[in-house]
Design a protein around this motif. Structure first.
Motif, PDB file in Angstrom:
ATOM      1  N   VAL A   2       0.891  -1.140  -0.031  1.00  0.00           N
ATOM      2  CA  VAL A   2       0.137   0.250  -0.259  1.00  0.00           C
ATOM      3  C   VAL A   2       0.405   0.946   0.129  1.00  0.00           C
ATOM      4  O   VAL A   2       0.871   2.543  -0.711  1.00  0.00           O
ATOM      5  CB  VAL A   2      -0.671  -0.139   1.038  1.00  0.00           C
ATOM      6  CG1 VAL A   2      -1.223   1.291   1.318  1.00  0.00           C
ATOM      7  CG2 VAL A   2      -2.415  -1.009   0.828  1.00  0.00           C
ATOM      8  N   ALA A   3       2.499   1.393   0.695  1.00  0.00           N
ATOM      9  CA  ALA A   3       2.705   2.716   0.873  1.00  0.00           C
ATOM     10  C   ALA A   3       3.537   2.401   0.030  1.00  0.00           C
ATOM     11  O   ALA A   3       3.334   4.043  -0.899  1.00  0.00           O
ATOM     12  CB  ALA A   3       3.527   2.543   2.027  1.00  0.00           C
ATOM     13  N   LYS A  13      -5.579   7.225  -2.877  1.00  0.00           N
ATOM     14  CA  LYS A  13      -5.909   5.823  -1.546  1.00  0.00           C
ATOM     15  C   LYS A  13      -7.126   5.314  -2.520  1.00  0.00           C
ATOM     16  O   LYS A  13      -7.292   3.694  -2.477  1.00  0.00           O
ATOM     17  CB  LYS A  13      -6.523   6.938  -0.737  1.00  0.00           C
ATOM     18  CG  LYS A  13      -5.424   7.305   0.346  1.00  0.00           C
ATOM     19  CD  LYS A  13      -5.931   7.836   1.270  1.00  0.00           C
ATOM     20  CE  LYS A  13      -4.403   8.421   2.650  1.00  0.00           C
ATOM     21  NZ  LYS A  13      -3.640   9.351   1.799  1.00  0.00           N
ATOM     22  N   MET A  28      -9.953  -3.674   1.060  1.00  0.00           N
ATOM     23  CA  MET A  28      -9.406  -2.492   2.432  1.00  0.00           C
ATOM     24  C   MET A  28     -10.311  -1.389   2.018  1.00  0.00           C
ATOM     25  O   MET A  28     -11.057  -0.450   0.933  1.00  0.00           O
ATOM     26  CB  MET A  28      -8.200  -2.602   1.303  1.00  0.00           C
ATOM     27  CG  MET A  28      -7.357  -1.250   3.250  1.00  0.00           C
ATOM     28  SD  MET A  28      -6.351  -1.729   2.457  1.00  0.00           S
ATOM     29  CE  MET A  28      -5.288  -3.430   3.834  1.00  0.00           C
ATOM     30  N   ALA A  32      -8.019   2.524   6.553  1.00  0.00           N
ATOM     31  CA  ALA A  32      -7.169   1.365   6.282  1.00  0.00           C
ATOM     32  C   ALA A  32      -6.081   1.539   5.443  1.00  0.00           C
ATOM     33  O   ALA A  32      -4.740   1.396   6.089  1.00  0.00           O
ATOM     34  CB  ALA A  32      -7.825  -0.100   6.201  1.00  0.00           C
ATOM     35  N   VAL A  33      -6.256   2.247   4.541  1.00  0.00           N
ATOM     36  CA  VAL A  33      -5.031   1.765   3.564  1.00  0.00           C
ATOM     37  C   VAL A  33      -4.182   3.722   4.616  1.00  0.00           C
ATOM     38  O   VAL A  33      -3.162   4.013   4.513  1.00  0.00           O
ATOM     39  CB  VAL A  33      -5.593   3.179   1.591  1.00  0.00           C
ATOM     40  CG1 VAL A  33      -4.421   4.210   0.761  1.00  0.00           C
ATOM     41  CG2 VAL A  33      -5.905   1.902   1.169  1.00  0.00           C
ATOM     42  N   ARG A  35      -3.560   4.093   7.822  1.00  0.00           N
ATOM     43  CA  ARG A  35      -3.446   3.629   8.382  1.00  0.00           C
ATOM     44  C   ARG A  35      -2.408   2.913   7.924  1.00  0.00           C
ATOM     45  O   ARG A  35      -1.169   2.636   9.225  1.00  0.00           O
ATOM     46  CB  ARG A  35      -4.292   2.552   9.313  1.00  0.00           C
ATOM     47  CG  ARG A  35      -5.358   2.949  10.476  1.00  0.00           C
ATOM     48  CD  ARG A  35      -5.768   1.866  11.300  1.00  0.00           C
ATOM     49  NE  ARG A  35      -7.159   1.512  10.094  1.00  0.00           N
ATOM     50  CZ  ARG A  35      -8.284   1.758   9.981  1.00  0.00           C
ATOM     51  NH1 ARG A  35      -9.150   3.286   9.837  1.00  0.00           N
ATOM     52  NH2 ARG A  35      -9.226   0.924   9.224  1.00  0.00           N
ATOM     53  N   CYS A  36      -2.105   1.901   6.936  1.00  0.00           N
ATOM     54  CA  CYS A  36      -0.705   1.222   6.382  1.00  0.00           C
ATOM     55  C   CYS A  36       0.163   2.302   6.471  1.00  0.00           C
ATOM     56  O   CYS A  36       1.587   2.105   6.749  1.00  0.00           O
ATOM     57  CB  CYS A  36      -1.360   0.488   5.271  1.00  0.00           C
ATOM     58  SG  CYS A  36      -1.928  -0.655   5.444  1.00  0.00           S
ATOM     59  N   GLU A  37       0.042   3.770   5.825  1.00  0.00           N
ATOM     60  CA  GLU A  37       0.643   3.943   5.428  1.00  0.00           C
ATOM     61  C   GLU A  37       1.223   5.065   6.740  1.00  0.00           C
ATOM     62  O   GLU A  37       2.839   5.539   6.481  1.00  0.00           O
ATOM     63  CB  GLU A  37       0.100   5.203   4.880  1.00  0.00           C
ATOM     64  CG  GLU A  37      -0.213   5.357   3.232  1.00  0.00           C
ATOM     65  CD  GLU A  37      -1.360   6.672   2.450  1.00  0.00           C
ATOM     66  OE1 GLU A  37      -0.819   6.912   1.369  1.00  0.00           O
ATOM     67  OE2 GLU A  37      -1.382   7.454   3.217  1.00  0.00           O
ATOM     68  N   ARG A  39       2.285   3.283   9.145  1.00  0.00           N
ATOM     69  CA  ARG A  39       2.718   2.266  10.545  1.00  0.00           C
ATOM     70  C   ARG A  39       4.054   2.409   9.065  1.00  0.00           C
ATOM     71  O   ARG A  39       5.362   2.015   9.869  1.00  0.00           O
ATOM     72  CB  ARG A  39       1.896   1.123   9.689  1.00  0.00           C
ATOM     73  CG  ARG A  39       0.835   0.882  10.905  1.00  0.00           C
ATOM     74  CD  ARG A  39      -0.251  -0.177  10.505  1.00  0.00           C
ATOM     75  NE  ARG A  39       1.403  -1.358  10.389  1.00  0.00           N
ATOM     76  CZ  ARG A  39       0.635  -2.568  10.010  1.00  0.00           C
ATOM     77  NH1 ARG A  39      -0.920  -3.289   9.901  1.00  0.00           N
ATOM     78  NH2 ARG A  39       1.682  -3.683   9.797  1.00  0.00           N
ATOM     79  N   VAL A  40       3.818   2.946   7.641  1.00  0.00           N
ATOM     80  CA  VAL A  40       5.467   2.146   7.453  1.00  0.00           C
ATOM     81  C   VAL A  40       5.873   3.893   7.446  1.00  0.00           C
ATOM     82  O   VAL A  40       7.418   3.669   7.284  1.00  0.00           O
ATOM     83  CB  VAL A  40       5.113   2.293   5.836  1.00  0.00           C
ATOM     84  CG1 VAL A  40       6.002   2.460   5.050  1.00  0.00           C
ATOM     85  CG2 VAL A  40       4.259   0.508   4.821  1.00  0.00           C
TER      86      VAL A  40
END
Length: 243
Positions: A2-3, A13, A28, A32-33, A35-37, A39-40
């Motif tokens: 995703v990132a 997104k 997704m 959620a996209v 949140r993935c960004e 985290r990365v």
């Protein structure tokens, strides 16, 4: 993934959610996209800081900036490219403060930049002004015509000579010591043309030439410092998506 899709490949997104669902069968949400960004981004903070520290400690760095959009607002994408690492930074402004945020307050290497005012805080002895950008300024003088045109043509002639000689050095036909011996000739011709521009009747050209004379020593750093080139092309390439 995703990132990578939203960051490196600049997909929206919504496009990413469609790709994940249609190609991988992974539904997704837009949230959620995001949140993935996040985290990365958190995982990359330490290696990013390490890369930035390496770039700030480098003997030279190509620095540039270009307009950018972040969160649907105007911003600037800055780059600091060295022989080992390339560091990108998104900042809301194109100011001196942004340049310092990228380079650090006490950057001790050679900064290869254009003439933009955000870099004037750097010691002129620790800069190399990009000749590709200078050529654009010289051509603008030519386009104004009249006395300005004569000044621009004289400066373009010096630039053409310099680039020809620099190509000889790059190909091993000549060395930097030889180019250094030709430096007074290039400097005299350039200074003479700039002085004519300052004394001319075109106010815009006079102002540009006066600004160039203030950073004149930074035109020639590449002649004496190994690794430094006369252009900022490395930074410009780093800012182009896909390069």
């Amino acid at each position: 993934l995703v990132a990578l899709l939203t960051g490196r490949y600049r997909q929206s997104k919504r496009m990413v959610t469609e790709f994940l669902d249609e190609v991988l069968g992974v539904p997704m949400s837009l949230g959620a996209v995001s949140r993935c960004e996040a985290r990365v981004s958190a995982a990359l903070q330490a290696p990013y800081a390490e890369a930035q520290a390496s770039a700030r400690a480098a003997p030279w760095a190509n620095v540039d900036e270009t307009s950018w959009c972040e969160d649907k607002r105007g911003a600037w994408l800055w780059v600091m490219a060295t022989s080992l690492v390339t560091v990108l930074m998104v900042h809301r402004s194109r100011s001196k403060a942004a340049a310092k945020a990228l380079l650090g307050e006490h950057f001790a290497g050679i900064a290869i930049t254009d003439r933009y005012g955000s870099y004037l805080w750097l010691d002129v002895q620790r800069r190399q002004v990009c000749w590709s950008h200078l050529d654009r300024d010289f051509q603008a003088m030519v386009d104004r015509g009249g006395g300005s045109g004569a000044v621009g043509r004289a400066l373009l002639a010096v630039s053409a000579r310099m680039f020809k000689w620099w190509a000889w050095v790059e190909r091993g036909r000549r060395d930097r010591a030889w180019l250094k011996s030709k430096l007074p000739e290039l400097q005299r011709a350039t200074r003479t043309a700039l002085a004519a521009g300052v004394a001319g009747d075109d106010a815009t050209t006079a102002g540009v030439c006066a600004e160039m004379l203030k950073v004149f020593p930074a035109f020639w750093t590449f002649v004496t410092v190994d690794g430094v080139e006369p252009t900022n092309n490395l930074a410009e390439r780093s800012l182009r998506i896909g390069d």
